[in-house]
Design an enzyme around this catalytic site. Structure first.
Site, PDB file in Angstrom:
ATOM      1  N   CYS A  76     -28.311  26.360   0.692  1.00 62.57           N
ATOM      2  CA  CYS A  76     -28.951  27.248   1.675  1.00 62.57           C
ATOM      3  C   CYS A  76     -30.406  26.882   1.881  1.00 62.57           C
ATOM      4  CB  CYS A  76     -28.816  28.695   1.237  1.00 62.57           C
ATOM      5  SG  CYS A  76     -29.422  28.984  -0.425  1.00 62.57           S
ATOM      6  N   GLU A  89     -28.295  25.474  11.447  1.00 59.68           N
ATOM      7  CA  GLU A  89     -27.973  25.078  10.075  1.00 59.68           C
ATOM      8  C   GLU A  89     -26.733  24.178  10.097  1.00 59.68           C
ATOM      9  OE1 GLU A  89     -26.282  27.991   7.316  1.00 59.68           O
ATOM     10  OE2 GLU A  89     -27.720  27.322   5.812  1.00 59.68           O
ATOM     11  N   GLU A 143     -27.699  37.688   1.760  1.00 58.13           N
ATOM     12  CA  GLU A 143     -28.453  36.438   1.518  1.00 58.13           C
ATOM     13  C   GLU A 143     -27.790  35.381   2.390  1.00 58.13           C
ATOM     14  OE1 GLU A 143     -31.075  36.472  -0.235  1.00 58.13           O
ATOM     15  OE2 GLU A 143     -30.793  38.435  -1.146  1.00 58.13           O
ATOM     16  N   GLY A 153     -22.994  37.644   7.577  1.00 56.97           N
ATOM     17  CA  GLY A 153     -23.925  38.655   7.057  1.00 56.97           C
ATOM     18  C   GLY A 153     -24.191  39.751   8.081  1.00 56.97           C
ATOM     19  N   GLY A 182     -23.858  34.106   2.085  1.00 56.98           N
ATOM     20  CA  GLY A 182     -23.041  33.311   2.989  1.00 56.98           C
ATOM     21  C   GLY A 182     -23.779  33.100   4.291  1.00 56.98           C
ATOM     22  N   SER A 183     -23.039  32.892   5.358  1.00 59.78           N
ATOM     23  CA  SER A 183     -23.671  32.569   6.644  1.00 59.78           C
ATOM     24  C   SER A 183     -24.308  33.798   7.275  1.00 59.78           C
ATOM     25  CB  SER A 183     -22.610  31.999   7.592  1.00 59.78           C
ATOM     26  OG  SER A 183     -21.618  32.986   7.824  1.00 59.78           O
ATOM     27  N   THR A 184     -25.281  33.541   8.132  1.00 60.93           N
ATOM     28  CA  THR A 184     -25.948  34.637   8.848  1.00 60.93           C
ATOM     29  C   THR A 184     -24.950  35.366   9.744  1.00 60.93           C
ATOM     30  OG1 THR A 184     -28.083  33.551   8.715  1.00 60.93           O
ATOM     31  CG2 THR A 184     -27.784  35.104  10.533  1.00 60.93           C
ATOM     32  N   LYS A 239     -15.427  38.865  -4.699  1.00 65.93           N
ATOM     33  CA  LYS A 239     -14.542  38.096  -3.819  1.00 65.93           C
ATOM     34  C   LYS A 239     -15.141  36.708  -3.616  1.00 65.93           C
ATOM     35  CE  LYS A 239     -13.938  36.896   0.289  1.00 65.93           C
ATOM     36  NZ  LYS A 239     -13.422  35.514   0.230  1.00 65.93           N
TER      37      LYS A 239
HETATM   38  P1  NAD Z   1     -19.353  32.285   5.053  1.00 64.98           P
HETATM   39  O1  NAD Z   1     -20.264  33.303   5.633  1.00 64.98           O
HETATM   40  O2  NAD Z   1     -18.377  31.622   5.940  1.00 64.98           O
HETATM   41  O3  NAD Z   1     -18.480  32.917   3.860  1.00 64.98           O
HETATM   42  C1  NAD Z   1     -19.109  33.558   2.758  1.00 64.98           C
HETATM   43  C2  NAD Z   1     -18.121  34.538   2.152  1.00 64.98           C
HETATM   44  O4  NAD Z   1     -17.867  35.568   3.111  1.00 64.98           O
HETATM   45  C3  NAD Z   1     -16.770  33.929   1.791  1.00 64.98           C
HETATM   46  O5  NAD Z   1     -16.321  34.507   0.582  1.00 64.98           O
HETATM   47  C4  NAD Z   1     -15.893  34.365   2.954  1.00 64.98           C
HETATM   48  O6  NAD Z   1     -14.522  34.468   2.624  1.00 64.98           O
HETATM   49  C5  NAD Z   1     -16.464  35.737   3.247  1.00 64.98           C
HETATM   50  N1  NAD Z   1     -16.179  36.253   4.599  1.00 64.98           N
HETATM   51  C6  NAD Z   1     -16.025  35.555   5.746  1.00 64.98           C
HETATM   52  N2  NAD Z   1     -15.736  36.397   6.770  1.00 64.98           N
HETATM   53  C7  NAD Z   1     -15.721  37.654   6.259  1.00 64.98           C
HETATM   54  C8  NAD Z   1     -15.469  38.955   6.805  1.00 64.98           C
HETATM   55  N3  NAD Z   1     -15.173  39.130   8.093  1.00 64.98           N
HETATM   56  N4  NAD Z   1     -15.549  40.016   5.978  1.00 64.98           N
HETATM   57  C9  NAD Z   1     -15.847  39.862   4.671  1.00 64.98           C
HETATM   58  N5  NAD Z   1     -16.061  38.671   4.095  1.00 64.98           N
HETATM   59  C10 NAD Z   1     -16.020  37.569   4.874  1.00 64.98           C
HETATM   60  O7  NAD Z   1     -20.309  31.225   4.317  1.00 64.98           O
HETATM   61  P2  NAD Z   1     -19.888  29.933   3.527  1.00 64.98           P
HETATM   62  O8  NAD Z   1     -19.467  28.906   4.527  1.00 64.98           O
HETATM   63  O9  NAD Z   1     -18.969  30.290   2.412  1.00 64.98           O
HETATM   64  O10 NAD Z   1     -21.278  29.514   2.846  1.00 64.98           O
HETATM   65  C11 NAD Z   1     -22.247  28.792   3.501  1.00 64.98           C
HETATM   66  C12 NAD Z   1     -23.366  29.702   3.960  1.00 64.98           C
HETATM   67  O11 NAD Z   1     -23.911  30.405   2.851  1.00 64.98           O
HETATM   68  C13 NAD Z   1     -24.524  28.931   4.559  1.00 64.98           C
HETATM   69  O12 NAD Z   1     -24.957  29.578   5.729  1.00 64.98           O
HETATM   70  C14 NAD Z   1     -25.593  29.012   3.470  1.00 64.98           C
HETATM   71  O13 NAD Z   1     -26.909  28.873   3.938  1.00 64.98           O
HETATM   72  C15 NAD Z   1     -25.334  30.356   2.893  1.00 64.98           C
HETATM   73  N6  NAD Z   1     -25.905  30.502   1.547  1.00 64.98           N
HETATM   74  C16 NAD Z   1     -26.995  31.313   1.388  1.00 64.98           C
HETATM   75  C17 NAD Z   1     -27.590  31.450   0.132  1.00 64.98           C
HETATM   76  C18 NAD Z   1     -28.774  32.359  -0.090  1.00 64.98           C
HETATM   77  O14 NAD Z   1     -29.055  32.680  -1.226  1.00 64.98           O
HETATM   78  N7  NAD Z   1     -29.465  32.794   0.958  1.00 64.98           N
HETATM   79  C19 NAD Z   1     -27.051  30.769  -0.957  1.00 64.98           C
HETATM   80  C20 NAD Z   1     -25.930  29.957  -0.762  1.00 64.98           C
HETATM   81  C21 NAD Z   1     -25.361  29.843   0.507  1.00 64.98           C
END
Ligand code: NAD
Length: 499
Positions: free
Chosen positions: A302, A401, A267, A249, A244-246, A191
């Protein structure tokens, strides 16, 4: 690198066919209810395409196709040698389509085309190839037990893996999950972020062409709270692997607990410290690196080195050097191969970063560079590279962040103070220390609570190194052979021998 100029890139863009449908059981298709969402070009704010908005009904179809593929072992049952060949073909086709993939990535999320060509497209293909290469070189274990038994410790695929990925490196993040999950024989449902679905959709067709059997790799574009949530709560998904975001996560770990205790690997975010000691071997190299470490990919990284900690004895000299390098990062059209910093992924992200810039000003940090939106006439979402000095650990721009091109500088006197400041965060993704003193480098790298520590560089590493975080930056690791562990279960088989 490509030697195409802006006009040639624009010509290639005009020829592009944008993938807009979901990919389920080996076929592109619309969402079950026909819904779509708008995919916007952040460089000019214009509509690129209407993409299938999948929901729970689409998740249901994908999970049952993935489960059927797993159960009849059409992929897991192939020998590692056979799976390796398919993954190598997959990587080779991605390389062949490098220009197309780079262009889709740049159009979709605003990153400079030269970054997408130079890093994203080749790194994603390399990740698939690397994981494919690995799998026929891994052995299971025979446990050291009594003579009357043979005890085997083997690894088996988990089953159906749902991979939920962000928008900042859409293709690379997807491949960091796909590579090891497919290599170990799982079925995968990817996804992508609703802000950047295009390359994920395109590689589904490429994977099929390479020989990945139908049902083994599915892609569901759509929103997190709809299709993402449906996958996270699904009782027949064995693993949720997320970047994605903490905040999200943490929510997904709860979804695992509320549903079937699916394996949950997260992650997440970071607020990484970049520590410059007065005895750094080359202060100018450190300053140049510090600028790139926050402005590359518009700061939407990130591991962005968003906190610069500089020893007070060299601070003013270092800031002069930093500003000189920072001024070379000028926001411009992502399609121009000369551009180093492109557009923020969308208006929402741009507004969020601008809010943090206002907070920094109100909190009393000293604005040294940027601090505003730029290129507004383009209709796109650009922010000028921004640097704040005199940032204290109490300020939100030190702690939270921002995920944009905003650097916070804080001074320190001793190494111990620098380490304490570096560790004064909920995150623990990356950190760096610049010094010519081996003892300080080792003492510092041991004391910093981060999944990766760079010494006299920022962002060194390749597929051989695990990537992931301490503390609230996540659990599990992407990349390296350790990533393969996430997508397998350990099985113990005790065979009693006749005496
Ligand atoms: P996000 O958490 O908003 O979204 C990430 C993904 O999760 C998207 O596909 C989104 O549609 C999905 N999502 C959102 N809500 C959900 C839910 N309730 N259930 C299931 N899926 C859901 O993050 P973002 O804004 O897309 O990305 C930025 C974040 O990602 C930053 O915090 C960044 O630090 C982090 N990031 C971490 C790494 C790593 O390897 N640690 C790498 C890249 C980005």
């Amino acid at each position: 690198m490509s030697d195409m100029n802006l006009a040639q890139w624009q010509y290639r863009q005009a020829q592009l066919t944008l993938p807009t449908q979901a990919f389920i059981d080996g076929n592109y298709r619309d969402a079950v209810d026909g819904a779509t969402f708008d995919c916007i070009n952040p460089a000019n704010g214009q509509l690129l395409a209407k993409v299938a908005a999948c929901d729970a009904a689409d998740a249901e179809l994908a999970v049952s196709a993935a489960r059927a593929a797993f159960n009849d072992r059409r992929w897991a049952g192939q020998s590692p040698k056979e799976r390796k060949l398919v993954l190598q073909r997959f990587a080779e086709l991605m390389r062949l389509h490098r220009v197309e993939l780079a262009l889709l990535e740049s159009l979709d999320m605003g990153k400079p085309i030269s970054d997408a060509m130079g890093y994203d497209a080749p790194a994603a293909a390399n990740c698939i190839a690397w994981n494919g290469e690995a799998i026929d070189k891994l052995y299971d274990e025979v446990a050291p037990v009594e003579e009357g038994a043979l005890a085997l410790v083997t690894r088996e695929p988990l089953g159906v893996v749902a991979a939920i990925v962000p928008w900042n490196f859409p293709l690379v993040m997807a491949c960091w999950k796909l590579g090891p999950a497919l290599a170990t024989g799982n079925s995968v449902i990817l996804k992508p972020s609703e802000k950047s679905p295009l390359t994920a959709l395109r590689i589904a067709g490429i994977a099929k062409e390479a020989g990945i059997p139908d049902g083994v790799f599915n892609v569901l574009p759509g929103f997190g709270h709809t299709v993402g949530e449906a996958l996270a709560m699904h009782m027949d998904v064995d693993c949720i692997t997320f970047t994605g975001s903490t905040k999200v996560g943490k929510h997904l770990v709860q979804c695992s607990g509320k549903s079937n205790l699916k394996r949950a690997f997260m992650e997440c975010g970071g607020k990484s410290p970049n520590i410059i000691l007065a005895d750094a071997p080359d202060l100018d190299a450190a300053a140049k690196s510090a600028a790139g470490a926050i402005f590359y990919n518009q700061g939407e990284v990130c591991t962005a080195a968003s906190r610069l900690l500089v020893q007070n004895s060299i601070k003013s000299d270092f800031i002069e050097r930093l500003l000189a390098h920072a001024r070379e990062w000028v926001s411009a059209d992502p399609q121009d191969p000369a551009t180093r910093i492109g557009a923020m992924v969308d208006g929402i992200q741009m507004e969020q970063v601008l809010r943090y810039i206002e907070i920094g000003k109100q909190e009393g940090a000293k604005l040294l560079l940027g601090g505003q939106r730029t290129r507004e006439e383009s209709g796109g979402f650009y922010i000028a590279p921004t640097i704040f000095d005199e940032v204290t650990p109490q300020m939100r721009i030190f702690r939270e962040e921002i995920f944009g091109p905003v650097l916070a500088i804080t001074g320190f006197d001793t190494l111990e103070e620098a380490i304490a400041l570096g560790n004064d965060t909920d995150y623990g993704l990356a950190a760096a220390i610049w010094t010519a003193d081996l003892n300080k480098a080792i003492k510092g790298s041991r004391a910093l609570r981060a999944g990766t520590v760079f010494v006299n560089n920022w962002d060194g590493g390749d597929m051989t190194m695990p990537f992931g975080g301490f503390k609230q930056s996540g659990n599990g690791r992407d990349k390296s052979l350790h990533a393969l562990e996430k997508y397998t279960e350990l099985k113990s088989t005790w065979i009693q021998l006749e005496s």
